[in-house]
Design an enzyme around this catalytic site. Structure first.
Site, mmCIF file in Angstrom:
data_model
loop_
_atom_site.group_PDB
_atom_site.id
_atom_site.type_symbol
_atom_site.label_atom_id
_atom_site.label_comp_id
_atom_site.label_asym_id
_atom_site.label_seq_id
_atom_site.Cartn_x
_atom_site.Cartn_y
_atom_site.Cartn_z
ATOM 1 N N HIS A 1 0.790 -1.234 0.000
ATOM 2 C CA HIS A 1 0.000 0.000 0.000
ATOM 3 C C HIS A 1 0.824 1.286 0.000
ATOM 4 C CE1 HIS A 1 -3.548 2.283 0.147
ATOM 5 N NE2 HIS A 1 -4.270 1.528 0.935
ATOM 6 N N TYR B 1 -14.501 5.969 8.946
ATOM 7 C CA TYR B 1 -13.519 6.419 7.944
ATOM 8 C C TYR B 1 -14.016 6.012 6.566
ATOM 9 C CZ TYR B 1 -8.887 6.731 5.629
ATOM 10 O OH TYR B 1 -7.830 7.040 4.817
ATOM 11 N N THR C 1 -5.014 10.565 -0.772
ATOM 12 C CA THR C 1 -6.351 10.362 -0.217
ATOM 13 C C THR C 1 -6.657 11.394 0.864
ATOM 14 O OG1 THR C 1 -5.534 8.823 1.473
ATOM 15 C CG2 THR C 1 -6.270 7.879 -0.631
#
Length: 787
Positions: free
Chosen positions: A471, A587, A600
């Site tokens: 990630h 979230y 993001t």
């Protein structure tokens, strides 16, 4: 042996009468073709680099400006206002040139300067236009005249046929929100989650921070936003991802599934051959910058920076922090099968291996019956465990000799491929097939994926595929973009024979894949086993449920004049409350790629409006009209928050960066510490679909992806990823932990399904009411006519 024969480029024998030299024509031919391909690639990269570098202008426009300035030498009017004459008089070595030569050279220099000035003017004009975000706050389907005019100007200044990186220099910087706005939005976001006493304490902390430290920290942050291209992204990558010392398997890595209903072939090697070849095609276009940039509304460009590191990228472990290593022009991949590692070359004769050739190579690996070397079977478990033991083992046992060479082969590979030995995939006859498929992609056996690679491609014996992605280097939409291209190319361009093999002739002269060699001592084997046991404990605790909601999809939601994302987020809030009987900090991930190097931002979906709607749904005395009104209000609130997050006015990234500045300055802020320690018990994300529109899903409804997912963020919470597939399907990927007595992924999936139907019923009753009123009006009109 065939591989030994192919590896020898020439042979020589020393004789009394001289040297007898025998050259292999085949190898010399391959060397020649490889050189031609390399130079051709460099030439294309240079050309596309120039095109992107001068965009939105073109190299030919330089020639036009030069010709225009040269022509001005022969007319009485001087468009340069005397600058050409000034240049002519100040040229170095002007005494060695004729008057005509000096005039021509001065005109070319002035024309070039004018051309560069016009390029920068166009870029900054486009950047100014792209800094306007009013269009995103307009109602869907309704576009004001000012927005229409703005869109026309953006199109006019965007040029024609942009390449992948053409817009990078024109993208605006991510703005730093004001501290007052961020704190106001933060307090608003937690108002419904805290009781009066807790909220008053938080408000006091926030006001103390605003009155004392905020201005100083904000000044440093504004300075960073001026100096860097993005004030968030580098710190986000370093402190959220790379400095984490806990395992990245499950906790950070995510997965993406194959096509949901279609399996193009049941042959594992053939499917892997086509998919790998499609990835090589994608990589070639990526390296040349030939992909079209992603654009909202078909006009507003998204940042493409993250795409640079899809291939040839590995996360390298460190004692205190990891680093992301990105290489270029690597021509091999590493394949894992039954505990052995193989190196497979992807090029021959200056070209990619064809799908049939790749199938042959993978079949050779599948048919190889050799045993793993001592310690080799679970070697990749080092990448699944804690980062510090892996960093120490890497430095001690893999820093020299054959182990270093083999590890370098893995870390420098284009990507990592696992030929799995257990079939996976969605099977409607098996209730938990999607759950098993998700867990296999997310963690597998804890030692059969190289979790540090940018992505691991996973191939199953039944022909199904999937991806496990690291990630830190990029977010899910980047991998999803590549995966859409690969699946469309695999199914609609490459195809298979009737027997399920790759199309094309089989080249049996290719050298066999090379086994990587390891000499792993007992101490290292113990470290591998420790990492494996740690990772297995995490994997065994993951409770996963894949839920296909087929009652309705995007089509019906849009008929309700509601955002599909807002609809689903409110359904998740309703499901969460029914599951836990309390509200929690939620979230939702949104993107900020309309800005340079954007990644993001967080949308805090549990708003006061959402809480009011959920309470009304659970109140027996509330009417459907009241519930629907509260739903619309909550949906509008959510949409506005999502748009604010996309346009740089979010809450969490700003507070995160203020916290990092405070740590650099050695200042403790109780407010920032409290904010960043709050747990996200419900973490959600929407998987993007149809970014490329390569497949018409209305014409081919079965060729839809199943989306992807991630592990639970909180020990006692849920992780939910969802993908809106076409008009009539929504896929949910739900994760939690077995060790938590309060959570159950299957149960939560049932709550989501019921919440979706309950919200739909509100609109159904509204439509029924409208139909009754229309029927009454028609009866009244008919009665008047009769009279």
């Amino acid at each position: 042996m065939a591989e030994a024969h192919q590896a020898v480029g020439f042979q020589f024998t020393v004789r009394p009468d001289g040297l007898d030299l025998k050259l292999s024509k085949e190898v010399i031919k391959n060397i020649y073709l490889s050189g031609v391909t390399a130079w051709k690639k460099r030439a294309i990269q240079f050309k596309n680099g120039v095109l992107a570098g001068v965009y939105p202008a073109s190299p030919s426009s330089w020639l036009i400006v030069v010709i225009a300035m040269m022509s001005s030498l022969y007319i009485p009017f001087d468009p340069s206002l005397g600058m050409i004459d000034a240049l002519k008089e100040n040229l170095p070595h002007r005494h060695c040139m004729s008057v005509q030569t000096r005039a021509v050279l001065s005109a070319i220099l002035f024309a070039t300067g004018l051309w560069l000035f016009l390029i920068y003017l166009l870029r900054y004009t486009l950047k100014a236009l792209l800094s306007y975000h009013g269009w995103i706050f307009e109602s869907h389907g309704r576009m004001s005249k000012s927005t229409q005019m703005w869109l026309s100007l953006v199109k006019m200044f965007s040029g024609r046929r942009p390449l992948l990186y053409s817009f990078q220099a024109s993208l605006p910087r991510l703005p730093v929100p004001s501290v007052d706005d961020t704190i106001h939005r933060y307090l608003e976001s937690v108002r419904s989650l805290l009781d009066s006493e807790q909220y008053n304490q938080m408000e006091t902390l926030a006001n103390d921070f605003k009155d004392s430290l905020a201005a100083q920290l904000q000044r440093y942050l504004i300075l960073k936003s001026w100096w860097g291209t993005n004030y968030v992204s580098d710190w986000w990558e370093e402190y959220i991802y790379l400095r984490g010392r806990s395992p990245i398997m499950v906790n950070s890595n995510f997965y993406i599934m194959d096509l949901l209903y279609v399996n193009p072939t049941h042959r594992q090697a053939a499917r892997a051959g086509n998919v790998v070849h499609a990835m090589l095609q994608y990589r070639r276009k990526l390296e040349r910058g030939e992909h079209a940039p992603l654009r909202a509304l078909g006009t507003v460009p998204m940042c493409s920076t993250q795409m640079e590191r899809i291939f040839n990228t590995t996360r390298i472990p460190g004692i205190e922090t990891d680093i992301v290593q990105h290489l270029t022009d690597r021509k091999h991949l590493v394949v894992y099968h039954k505990g052995r590692f193989f190196q497979v070359w992807l090029y021959t004769g200056g070209r990619h291996l064809l799908p049939s050739e790749l199938e042959t190579q993978f079949l050779r690996i599948l048919n190889d019956t050799s045993e793993p070397l001592p310690g080799e079977l679970k070697l990749a478990a080092l990448t699944a465990g804690n980062r510090v033991p892996w960093a120490r083992a890497r430095n001690k046992y893999f820093s020299q000799g054959g182990n270093k060479a083999s590890l370098d082969a893995i870390e420098s590979a284009a990507f990592f491929l696992t030929l799995d030995d257990e079939a996976q995939g969605y099977d409607p006859t098996k209730t938990k097939s999607l759950d098993s498929y998700a867990k296999s992609l997310l963690h597998g056996k804890c030692y059969d994926r190289w979790f540090d690679k940018s992505f691991t491609l996973i191939s199953y014996p039944n022909g199904k595929m999937g991806i496990n992605a690291e990630h830190s280097w990029a977010d899910a939409p980047i991998v999803g973009h590549m995966w859409e291209y690969v699946l469309a190319t695999d199914c609609f361009h490459l195809g298979y024979t009737e027997e399920g093999h790759c199309k094309g002739d089989v080249n049996k002269g290719l050298p066999n894949p090379t086994r990587l060699q390891w000499q792993i001592p007992k101490e290292c084997q113990d470290a591998i086993e420790t990492s494996y046991l740690s990772a297995k404990q995490i994997a065994d605790d993951v409770d996963f449920h894949g839920y296909l909601f087929t009652e309705f999809g995007k089509g019906l939601i849009k008929k309700c004049r509601c955002s599909p994302d807002a609809f689903i987020q409110l359904a998740l809030q309703l499901a969460q409350f029914r599951d836990q009987r309390v509200f929690c900090l939620t979230y939702e991930s949104s993107m900020t790629r309309m800005f340079r190097d954007g990644r993001t931002e967080t949308v805090r979906s549990c708003t006061s409006e959402a809480v009011a709607f959920v309470r009304a749904m659970e109140e027996a005395g509330a009417t459907n009209a009241q519930r629907l009104a509260l739903f619309r209000k909550a949906a509008d609130k959510h949409q506005n928050m999502y748009r604010l997050a996309m346009t740089g006015s979010g809450i969490d990234r700003h507070l995160f960066c203020l916290y990092i500045v405070s740590k650099y300055l050695g200042i403790d802020s109780p407010f920032l510490t409290k904010v960043l320690s709050e747990p996200w018990k419900l973490s959600t994300s929407q998987t993007p679909q149809q970014q490329l529109n390569l497949v018409d899903i209305n014409k081919f409804p079965k060729y839809v992806g199943a989306g992807g997912g991630f592990g639970p963020v909180a020990d006692d919470g849920y992780g939910v990823s969802y993908i809106i597939v076409g008009e009539n399907l929504i896929t949910f990927h739900i994760s939690s932990k077995f060790s938590s007595p309060d959570t159950d992924s299957f149960r939560f999936g049932q709550h989501i399904g019921k919440a979706m139907l309950d919200i739909q019923a509100l609109f159904k009753s509204e439509n029924d009411k409208k139909m009754v009123e229309q029927a009454k009006q028609i009866q009244m009109e008919n009665g008047r006519k009769h009279k």
